[in-house]
Design a protein around this motif. Structure first.
Motif, PDB file in Angstrom:
ATOM      1  N   GLU A   1     -29.213  51.860 -31.933  1.00 54.99           N
ATOM      2  CA  GLU A   1     -29.602  50.471 -32.159  1.00 54.99           C
ATOM      3  C   GLU A   1     -30.006  50.230 -33.612  1.00 54.99           C
ATOM      4  N   ARG A   2     -30.718  51.190 -34.205  1.00 53.93           N
ATOM      5  CA  ARG A   2     -31.105  51.064 -35.610  1.00 53.93           C
ATOM      6  C   ARG A   2     -29.874  51.001 -36.510  1.00 53.93           C
TER       7      ARG A   2
ATOM      8  N   ASP B   1     -25.098  45.482 -39.030  1.00 47.78           N
ATOM      9  CA  ASP B   1     -25.059  44.018 -38.968  1.00 47.78           C
ATOM     10  C   ASP B   1     -25.602  43.398 -40.252  1.00 47.78           C
TER      11      ASP B   1
ATOM     12  N   GLN C   1     -26.878  50.120 -35.646  1.00 46.98           N
ATOM     13  CA  GLN C   1     -26.146  48.876 -35.403  1.00 46.98           C
ATOM     14  C   GLN C   1     -26.806  47.714 -36.147  1.00 46.98           C
ATOM     15  N   ALA C   2     -28.137  47.668 -36.137  1.00 46.28           N
ATOM     16  CA  ALA C   2     -28.850  46.602 -36.856  1.00 46.28           C
ATOM     17  C   ALA C   2     -28.593  46.700 -38.359  1.00 46.28           C
TER      18      ALA C   2
END
Length: 173
Positions: free
Chosen positions: A55-56, A62, A58-59
């Protein structure tokens, strides 16, 4: 108005930023194969760590894709001859602002308005403060200093057992 030399300097910086960001995005797109056929014997904390890292990443990807989009728009503005001019009001963007954020297309006033509209205002207070009692200070005590937060919460009950009482006797009996 920006000179040709200044515009060329900004274009060079933007192209370098674009290359760096594209490289970071490519390097970040790693396969997170753990090598395990099953998660049956893995500790749940290991799975949690793995999820957090995905998740990190992916953020961060982004955010870098957003940056890349901003850089592309700034390069397009250079090609169109509109670089250094606010796309909302048409005023010149301050040179100091362009020096710090070369990919910007907004003057400081319109950048603030956009940040407020998107809820990214750096000067805004955390939403938690909307529900906090303003009479409580950062120490957890009321302004008069008499009650701390634990005392307020313990009014709703606690986990004391009869042996925790001063005389060892449960007063509810």
């Amino acid at each position: 108005m920006l000179s040709e030399k200044q515009i060329e300097t900004f274009k060079t910086r933007l192209l370098k930023e674009k290359e760096k960001t594209e490289t970071n995005i490519e390097n970040r797109e790693l396969d997170y194969d753990t090598g395990e056929l099953s998660n049956y014997d893995n500790h749940p904390g290991d799975s949690g760590d793995e999820l957090f890292l995905r998740e990190r990443d992916q953020a961060m990807t982004d955010m870098q894709e957003d940056m890349l989009s901003d850089v592309d728009l700034a390069l397009q503005a250079i090609d169109n001859g509109t670089y250094g001019v606010c796309k909302v009001c048409g005023k010149e963007i301050e040179l100091d602002r362009l020096d710090i954020i070369p990919e910007t297309l907004l003057c400081i006033e319109h950048a603030k308005e956009e940040a407020e509209r998107e809820g990214n205002d750096p000067m805004s207070r955390p939403s938690e403060e909307d529900v906090l009692d303003p009479s409580v200070t950062a120490t957890g005590k009321d302004i008069d200093g008499t009650t701390d937060g634990f005392s307020k919460v313990s009014e709703f009950g606690n986990s004391d057992t009869p042996s925790d009482k001063e005389d060892g006797i449960d007063p509810t009996r």
